[in-house]
Enzyme design. Structure first.
Site, short mmCIF file in Angstrom:
data_model
loop_
_atom_site.label_atom_id
_atom_site.label_comp_id
_atom_site.label_asym_id
_atom_site.label_seq_id
_atom_site.Cartn_x
_atom_site.Cartn_y
_atom_site.Cartn_z
N HIS A 152 -9.07 -14.81 43.82
CA HIS A 152 -9.95 -14.63 44.97
C HIS A 152 -9.21 -14.63 46.31
CE1 HIS A 152 -12.78 -15.05 41.83
NE2 HIS A 152 -12.97 -16.35 41.89
N ASP A 183 -15.78 -10.56 39.95
CA ASP A 183 -16.25 -11.95 39.82
C ASP A 183 -17.69 -12.01 39.31
OD1 ASP A 183 -15.91 -14.77 39.96
OD2 ASP A 183 -16.85 -14.86 41.92
N TYR A 231 -22.24 -27.34 37.98
CA TYR A 231 -23.41 -26.48 38.13
C TYR A 231 -23.87 -26.00 36.76
CZ TYR A 231 -20.47 -22.30 37.45
OH TYR A 231 -19.62 -21.36 36.94
#
Length: 303
Positions: free
Chosen positions: A180, A246, A45
């Site tokens: 996470h 995050d 990405y």
């Protein structure tokens, strides 16, 4: 966002307001500066800009004193952008870098440590790695390479991979951090593959979990379905958990696949103060909230 301050309670209850503990730490943030620090050619990405100044603004708005910069996948093992941010932030920050365990030298590891790095990341999830053998090999190689150099190894992987990694993690010569919510998925509940292994790993004393990015673990905007998992982890080892936002909240999933790696991917709009309120609600007690938000981070990342 404004920080809600209340007198220190014996119990946080619904946690509509809380006291931010001294030394509070956001243990997982990224900085992106593609114009000055080119992204890796083979990335999944393309993020927008997330500057050091914007990060400092976030920390100030939350009342968070410390942070841990984490090397994102789009920079590969070129840690230049992260290291500049680390230098700028000084003693307020630590870092988790990415290395090639086959080529990194002892001198480079010493330099990284001197700069403030305290962890090395093995990012399996962003690569779509679900093969147990490949995941084990990547973890074992990295853990063996940094053993004795003052680094933890941080793993980002789906929780189901813990069924095949647990013995290697238990035997690891380093502290291990699971990103996470340890890759848990809220809809699978506490009985999902890998959760029992996580509870066993907690017993080793050298395995930590980041209670970070609840939107990656839960499809429910309220994250109510994540509460049983979070509370089970807190009940098991409140001394082996840390919190993280995050930030700046990169995307993922099918939207990323549709965009392709070259298009600039928008960041998610996330209320980071709401995430702190969630944590306070899960903790229930101020002393546990302080431990997860400040004390544990200071121990794990050597503040």
């Amino acid at each position: 966002m404004s920080l809600e301050i209340a007198p220190a309670p014996a119990s946080l209850g619904g946690a509509s307001a809380f006291t931010m503990p001294a030394g509070a730490c956001d243990c997982h943030v990224h900085v992106f500066d593609p114009a000055r620090f080119p992204l890796a050619a083979h990335r999944t990405y393309t993020p927008g800009i997330a500057s050091i100044a914007a990060l400092e603004g976030l920390l100030a708005s939350l009342g968070v004193a410390r942070t841990v910069l984490v090397q994102p996948s789009v920079y590969g093992d070129d840690n230049s952008c992260l290291l500049e941010a680390l230098h700028h932030l000084g003693e307020r920050a630590r870092a988790v870098i990415v290395i090639d365990p086959e080529t990194v030298t002892d001198a480079q590891l010493r330099d990284f440590h001197d700069a403030g790095a305290r962890g090395v990341r093995v990012n399996l999830e962003s690569k779509g790695e679900t093969r147990t053998t490949a995941a084990r090999d990547a973890f074992i190689a990295t853990a063996a390479r940094v053993a004795g150099h003052g680094f933890a190894v941080q793993i980002y992987a789906d929780m189901s991979l813990l069924t095949g990694l647990a013995d290697a993690i238990a035997a690891a010569p380093v502290q291990v951090v699971l990103d996470h919510f340890a890759g848990a998925k809220a809809e699978r509940g506490p009985d999902q593959p890998g959760f029992a292994e996580l509870l066993d790993l907690f017993a080793t004393g050298h395995v930590w979990v980041k209670l970070s990015a609840p939107y990656r673990a839960s499809r429910d905007p309220s994250h109510a379905d994540l509460a049983p998992i979070a509370r089970a982890m807190i009940a098991a080892r409140p001394d082996r958990l840390v919190w993280a936002s995050d930030w700046p909240h990169t995307g993922g999933g099918k939207d990323r696949a549709l965009l392709g790696p070259e298009a600039v991917e928008p960041f998610r709009t996330i209320d980071d103060m709401a995430a702190l309120r969630e944590l306070a609600g899960w903790c229930g007690e101020e002393r546990i909230f302080q431990r997860i938000l400040a004390d544990n981070a200071a121990q794990l990342f050597d503040f």
